[in-house]
Scaffold this motif. Structure first.
Motif, mmCIF file in Angstrom:
data_model
loop_
_atom_site.group_PDB
_atom_site.id
_atom_site.type_symbol
_atom_site.label_atom_id
_atom_site.label_comp_id
_atom_site.label_asym_id
_atom_site.label_seq_id
_atom_site.Cartn_x
_atom_site.Cartn_y
_atom_site.Cartn_z
ATOM 1 N N VAL A 1 -1.580 2.127 -4.643
ATOM 2 C CA VAL A 1 -2.574 2.410 -3.727
ATOM 3 C C VAL A 1 -1.717 3.451 -2.665
ATOM 4 O O VAL A 1 -0.405 3.417 -2.685
ATOM 5 C CB VAL A 1 -2.783 1.113 -2.674
ATOM 6 C CG1 VAL A 1 -3.706 0.094 -3.368
ATOM 7 C CG2 VAL A 1 -1.660 0.419 -1.915
ATOM 8 N N LYS A 2 -2.755 4.381 -2.231
ATOM 9 C CA LYS A 2 -2.066 5.507 -1.414
ATOM 10 C C LYS A 2 -2.491 5.212 0.121
ATOM 11 O O LYS A 2 -3.490 4.968 0.218
ATOM 12 C CB LYS A 2 -2.820 6.712 -1.748
ATOM 13 C CG LYS A 2 -2.253 7.979 -1.359
ATOM 14 C CD LYS A 2 -3.064 9.208 -1.877
ATOM 15 C CE LYS A 2 -2.524 10.481 -1.707
ATOM 16 N NZ LYS A 2 -3.026 11.689 -2.448
ATOM 17 N N VAL A 3 -1.379 4.901 0.751
ATOM 18 C CA VAL A 3 -1.507 4.777 2.378
ATOM 19 C C VAL A 3 -0.820 5.659 3.354
ATOM 20 O O VAL A 3 0.137 6.395 2.770
ATOM 21 C CB VAL A 3 -1.213 3.452 2.779
ATOM 22 C CG1 VAL A 3 -2.059 2.387 2.102
ATOM 23 C CG2 VAL A 3 0.277 2.961 2.317
ATOM 24 N N LYS A 4 -1.131 5.854 4.454
ATOM 25 C CA LYS A 4 -0.399 6.402 5.363
ATOM 26 C C LYS A 4 0.787 5.940 5.737
ATOM 27 O O LYS A 4 1.103 4.801 5.715
ATOM 28 C CB LYS A 4 -0.984 6.599 6.742
ATOM 29 C CG LYS A 4 -2.379 7.413 6.893
ATOM 30 C CD LYS A 4 -1.936 8.848 7.416
ATOM 31 C CE LYS A 4 -3.206 9.757 7.124
ATOM 32 N NZ LYS A 4 -3.384 10.087 5.791
ATOM 33 N N LYS A 5 1.991 6.902 5.813
ATOM 34 C CA LYS A 5 3.476 6.237 5.881
ATOM 35 C C LYS A 5 3.472 5.199 6.846
ATOM 36 O O LYS A 5 4.137 4.218 6.960
ATOM 37 C CB LYS A 5 4.389 7.492 6.174
ATOM 38 C CG LYS A 5 5.745 7.247 5.574
ATOM 39 C CD LYS A 5 6.477 8.351 5.868
ATOM 40 C CE LYS A 5 8.125 8.022 6.577
ATOM 41 N NZ LYS A 5 8.544 8.837 7.302
ATOM 42 N N GLU B 1 1.561 3.334 7.808
ATOM 43 C CA GLU B 1 0.866 1.823 7.593
ATOM 44 C C GLU B 1 1.165 1.240 6.388
ATOM 45 O O GLU B 1 0.747 0.176 6.041
ATOM 46 C CB GLU B 1 -0.769 2.372 7.154
ATOM 47 C CG GLU B 1 -1.392 2.652 8.528
ATOM 48 C CD GLU B 1 -2.626 3.443 8.242
ATOM 49 O OE1 GLU B 1 -3.201 3.421 6.929
ATOM 50 O OE2 GLU B 1 -3.525 4.199 9.086
ATOM 51 N N ALA B 2 2.313 1.958 5.846
ATOM 52 C CA ALA B 2 2.942 1.349 4.432
ATOM 53 C C ALA B 2 3.397 -0.009 4.771
ATOM 54 O O ALA B 2 3.144 -0.950 3.827
ATOM 55 C CB ALA B 2 4.081 2.235 3.975
ATOM 56 N N ALA C 1 0.552 -2.470 4.689
ATOM 57 C CA ALA C 1 -0.282 -2.314 3.389
ATOM 58 C C ALA C 1 0.566 -3.509 2.573
ATOM 59 O O ALA C 1 -0.098 -4.030 1.661
ATOM 60 C CB ALA C 1 -0.445 -1.016 3.077
ATOM 61 N N LYS C 2 1.677 -3.276 2.599
ATOM 62 C CA LYS C 2 2.763 -3.715 1.655
ATOM 63 C C LYS C 2 2.419 -5.514 1.792
ATOM 64 O O LYS C 2 2.516 -6.145 0.778
ATOM 65 C CB LYS C 2 3.948 -3.333 1.743
ATOM 66 C CG LYS C 2 5.189 -3.717 0.719
ATOM 67 C CD LYS C 2 6.499 -3.116 0.846
ATOM 68 C CE LYS C 2 7.613 -3.873 0.503
ATOM 69 N NZ LYS C 2 8.837 -2.936 0.506
ATOM 70 N N ASP D 1 1.898 10.445 2.823
ATOM 71 C CA ASP D 1 1.544 9.247 2.375
ATOM 72 C C ASP D 1 2.812 8.764 1.451
ATOM 73 O O ASP D 1 3.632 9.345 1.088
ATOM 74 C CB ASP D 1 0.340 9.539 1.509
ATOM 75 C CG ASP D 1 -0.874 9.863 2.184
ATOM 76 O OD1 ASP D 1 -1.089 9.809 3.383
ATOM 77 O OD2 ASP D 1 -1.443 10.916 1.679
ATOM 78 N N PHE E 1 -8.269 -0.324 -0.106
ATOM 79 C CA PHE E 1 -7.365 0.976 -0.218
ATOM 80 C C PHE E 1 -7.816 1.841 -1.280
ATOM 81 O O PHE E 1 -8.838 1.583 -2.069
ATOM 82 C CB PHE E 1 -5.857 0.194 -0.613
ATOM 83 C CG PHE E 1 -5.289 -0.712 0.085
ATOM 84 C CD1 PHE E 1 -4.798 -0.189 1.371
ATOM 85 C CD2 PHE E 1 -5.105 -2.030 -0.128
ATOM 86 C CE1 PHE E 1 -4.240 -0.856 2.138
ATOM 87 C CE2 PHE E 1 -4.537 -2.990 0.896
ATOM 88 C CZ PHE E 1 -3.966 -2.331 2.056
ATOM 89 N N GLU E 2 -7.150 3.007 -1.015
ATOM 90 C CA GLU E 2 -7.307 4.247 -2.138
ATOM 91 C C GLU E 2 -6.421 3.853 -3.348
ATOM 92 O O GLU E 2 -5.289 3.713 -3.160
ATOM 93 C CB GLU E 2 -7.103 5.510 -1.397
ATOM 94 C CG GLU E 2 -7.413 6.600 -2.508
ATOM 95 C CD GLU E 2 -7.012 8.000 -1.783
ATOM 96 O OE1 GLU E 2 -6.564 9.020 -2.706
ATOM 97 O OE2 GLU E 2 -6.494 8.070 -0.629
#
Ligand SMILES: C[S@@+](CC[C@H](N)C(=O)[O-])C[C@H]1O[C@@H](n2cnc3c(N)ncnc32)[C@H](O)[C@@H]1O
Length: 336
Positions: free
Chosen positions: A4-8, A10-11, A14-15, A36, A52-53
Motif C-alpha cells: 500500500v502507498k501512503v504519505k510518509k 501517515e506510514a 497505516a502500519k 510516499d 488504502f491505495e
C-alpha cells in the motif's frame, strides 16, 4: 507483490492498521517512493475495505535474521521437545551467549550455533556452560564459537556491567530482581550488600536511588571489576557505593547497622543471622529452598528474629527454578 502507498507522515499509523488486520508483511522491507512509503502486505483483497491505495511492486525480503524471533522457531522441526526445552534456556551476557547442550546432541553443536547467530547476529562468542564451582561461584565454560574471550560488557536496567565469566559470578536472569529491589529503596537509605560480586545489585540501586551502599565481596577479581563498574557508570549513579574486599563473616560484624541488608547468598552458605543482626528495618535474603520447606524457612526467620529480640513480617518470593521442586527464593523481611 502487493503493497500500500501512503504519505510518509501517515506510514506508522497505516502500519498499525495493516498489522491489526493481519495483512502486514513483516518478511519484506517497506520502501521510500518520493514523499510516499510503500508498505508490504500479504493480501490485496483484504486491504480493499481499508481504503488504502494498492500498488504492485517487488519489495526486498528482509535478511533472514530479522525474521527469526527465537531459537525455537528455527530449531523446532530439528530437535525434540525435550531438547528444545534445554536449548531455549540460554543466556546472552553482553556479546556472549551461554548455552547448555545435553550430551546426546553435542554432535549437533554447529546447527545450534548457526541458529543462535541468526537470532542474535551481534554475538562474538558462544560458550557452553558447566557448573558453578567453589566459594566464588565461578562457572566452567567451553568456548565453541567466536573470539577466545569470556570478558564483555553487559547492559541491564540502565547500567553497564563489565564481566569476566572466567573469574567471577554473574547471573543476567536476576535483572528483574535487581529492578524490584531498586524500586523498594528510598533516597537516603543506608544499605549493606553482602556477597556483592561485580556489583550488579549495587549499581542498579545506585542508578535509581540516592542510597549509600556498602558492598562486601571476597573475590579480588570481582572487587576489581566492581570498582571498574562504578567508574564506568559514575555519571549515571544517584547513589554512592563503597566496596570492602573481605570475608562477609569477618568484615560485616565490624560494621554498624543499616536501613536495609541485601544478601544474594551463595549456595550452601548461611548468613541469615548476620543479615538480621545488621538491619534496622529491611532484609532481602536469597536462598535455595525445596518447595515443601518454604513454610519451615519462614518459621526459621521469625524465630531467628525473636532470638534477636525483634518481631518481623516475612514474605517469601519464588525468584527462579533451581532444580526440580527447588527454588531460588527471596525472603523480604520487615523488622518491626
Ligand atoms: C551468588 S554470588 C552473587 C554475586 C552478586 N551479588 C551477583 O548477584 O552477581 C555470591 C558472591 O559471594 C562471594 N562470596 C562467597 N563467599 C563469600 C564470603 N564469605 N564473603 C564475601 N563474599 C563471598 C562470591 O565470590 C560471589 O561473588
Amino acid at each position: 507483490m502487493p503493497a500500500v502507498k501512503v504519505k510518509k507522515s501517515e506510514a506508522e499509523q497505516a502500519k498499525k492498521v495493516l498489522k491489526r488486520a493481519g495483512i502486514y508483511d513483516g518478511k519484506r522491507r517497506p520502501k521510500r517512493d518520493g514523499e510516499d512509503i510503500l508498505l508490504p502486505i500479504t493480501d490485496s483483497k483484504k486491504v480493499q475495505n481499508l481504503g488504502f491505495e494498492v500498488v504492485d511492486i517487488e519489495l526486498p525480503l528482509r535478511p533472514e535474521r530479522q525474521i527469526y524471533k527465537n531459537l525455537e522457531s528455527i530449531l523446532k522441526d530439528k530437535f525434540t521437545k525435550e531438547e528444545l526445552e534445554f536449548l531455549r534456556r540460554y543466556d546472552v551476557i553482553g556479546d556472549i551467549a551461554i548455552i547448555q547442550i545435553p550430551p546426546e546432541i553435542e554432535h549437533r553443536e554447529k546447527e545450534i550455533v548457526d541458529a543462535l547467530l541468526k537470532v542474535h547476529p551481534f554475538l562474538k562468542v558462544i560458550a557452553k556452560k558447566g557448573f558453578h564451582k567453589g566459594v566464588f561461584r565461578v562457572r566452567d565454560y567451553t568456548i565453541i564459537w567466536g573470539e577466545n574471550r569470556l570478558t564483555t560488557v553487559h547492559k541491564e536496567n540502565g547500567v553497564e556491567i563489565k564481566v569476566d565469566l572466567s573469574k567471577v559470578f554473574f547471573n543476567p536472569r536476576m535483572k528483574g530482581e535487581r529492578y524490584r529491589l531498586a524500586q523498594l529503596v528510598k533516597d537516603g537509605e543506608r544499605i549493606l550488600l553482602m556477597f556483592a560480586g561485580i556489583l550488579p545489585y549495587a549499581l542498579v540501586i545506585a542508578r535509581y536511588k540516592a542510597a549509600e551502599i556498602t558492598a562486601v565481596e571476597l573475590n579480588k577479581d570481582a572487587v576489581r571489576l566492581g570498582l571498574e563498574n562504578i567508574e564506568l557508570n559514575k555519571k549515571n549513579l544517584k547513589g554512592s557505593i563503597r566496596v570492602i574486599q573481605g570475608d562477609v563473616f569477618d568484615a560485616v560484624p565490624k560494621l554498624g547497622t543499616f536501613d536495609r541488608v541485601i544478601s544474594p547468598t551463595p549456595k550452601g552458605v548461611d548468613a541469615l543471622r548476620l543479615a538480621l543482626e545488621k538491619s534496622e528495618k529491611w532484609v532481602h535474603y536469597y536462598d535455595f529452598v525445596h518447595e515443601d520447606k518454604i513454610e519451615e524457612f519462614k518459621r526459621r526467620i521469625i524465630s531467628e528474629c525473636r532470638e534477636l529480640g525483634k518481631e518481623c513480617n516475612v514474605k517469601i518470593k519464588k525468584v527462579s527454578d533451581f532444580k526440580p521442586h527447588v527454588f531460588k527464593v527471596c525472603a523480604d523481611i520487615e523488622l518491626l
